[in-house]
Enzyme design. Sequence first.
Site, PDB file in Angstrom:
ATOM      1  N   HIS A 159       0.820  -1.221   0.000  1.00 22.30           N
ATOM      2  CA  HIS A 159       0.000   0.000   0.000  1.00 22.30           C
ATOM      3  C   HIS A 159       0.854   1.271   0.000  1.00 22.30           C
ATOM      4  O   HIS A 159       0.307   2.368  -0.185  1.00 22.30           O
ATOM      5  CB  HIS A 159      -0.929   0.028   1.211  1.00 22.30           C
ATOM      6  CG  HIS A 159      -1.998  -1.011   1.185  1.00 22.30           C
ATOM      7  ND1 HIS A 159      -2.859  -1.170   0.124  1.00 22.30           N
ATOM      8  CD2 HIS A 159      -2.342  -1.971   2.096  1.00 22.30           C
ATOM      9  CE1 HIS A 159      -3.692  -2.175   0.379  1.00 22.30           C
ATOM     10  NE2 HIS A 159      -3.390  -2.679   1.562  1.00 22.30           N
ATOM     11  N   HIS A 197      -6.462  -7.051  -0.531  1.00 21.03           N
ATOM     12  CA  HIS A 197      -6.603  -5.615  -0.772  1.00 21.03           C
ATOM     13  C   HIS A 197      -5.708  -5.192  -1.931  1.00 21.03           C
ATOM     14  O   HIS A 197      -4.575  -5.657  -2.061  1.00 21.03           O
ATOM     15  CB  HIS A 197      -6.234  -4.825   0.485  1.00 21.03           C
ATOM     16  CG  HIS A 197      -7.068  -5.196   1.679  1.00 21.03           C
ATOM     17  ND1 HIS A 197      -6.666  -6.143   2.594  1.00 21.03           N
ATOM     18  CD2 HIS A 197      -8.285  -4.754   2.084  1.00 21.03           C
ATOM     19  CE1 HIS A 197      -7.598  -6.265   3.531  1.00 21.03           C
ATOM     20  NE2 HIS A 197      -8.589  -5.442   3.237  1.00 21.03           N
TER      21      HIS A 197
END
Length: 343
Positions: A159, A197
């Site tokens: 991320h 994710h």
Amino acid sequence: MLTIYSDDHHLHHGRCELIDGKLMPCFEMPSRADHVLQRVKDRELGPVQAPRDYGRGPIERIHSNDYLNFFQGAWQRWAEMGNSEDMMPFTWPARTLRAIKPQTLLGELGYYSFDGGAPITAGTWQAAYSAAQVALTAQAEMQAGAYSAFALCRPPGHHAASDVMGGYCYLNNAAIAAQAFLDSGKQRVAILDVDYHHGNGTQAIFYERSDVLFASIHGHPEFEFPFFLGYADETGEGAGEGFNVNYPLASGSAWDVWSAALEQSCQRIDDYAADIIVVSLGVDTFKNDPISQFKLDSPDYLAMGKRIAALGKPTLFVMEGGYAVEEIGINAVNVLEGFESAL
């Protein structure tokens, strides 16, 4: 398979994160890596080696100096202000605001963050720095001839963008390793992100480049974090057009749906003719993961590893997410054992 691991990950243990409107104990905790390491040993996967230190140089190939300087010095500045609790941002430069870097510590923290899920503690920089060295050491072992390796990184990294932290991630270990392969003479690297994710940071880093193909299978951002990236129409820009491939899937997707996306990803990687594959290995696709909505079961991870092995390319596995702590070791090592069994 060689595993690279550093005990420095224990230096980072956030007290809480902002999730679902509440401050809660962090799902990303030291026991995650401990369980994976124990499973590696129990299954006799192969030798476990400490990382070598390659300095900040290879990290600077991915992350901006301004960001690294802020991150490395943030805790000392925080402590000098008399604080001992975790650093967490509370203001972000949203659409109606200007993206100007403030001169105050908390302002800078908001500038360099995209959520409240990446607290900075006294040991966070060292833990993240060591995780990057874990990935770089695994990359170097493969550059020296190893066909595969496992970088047991914690904290995770996918991320984190070039100058933004969030989603438990501070330094993008997979991107740092991919760039190191390119800097060592490889021409084309494929990054396959199998975390639940979307790897928004990795996508952003390579979005305008053709020397790295990024393929991600993940929960659809219409309902799942990080919400603002990971749609199927994001295919790259400029020189990178066509080298970014997203497979956003519906909540509740099980192996039948997920494996079809894996097959498409592998076909795209095969067409790309990558020299090396880097797998962002998140196992939060597991059916009992507390913050995810897919329904993969432990045997599915063996099949996942076998399909990746069928690509016939040297492969570096970099640990990302997975928050069903008791099962994280079983599922991560199943991927690695499935890979090795198919060679």
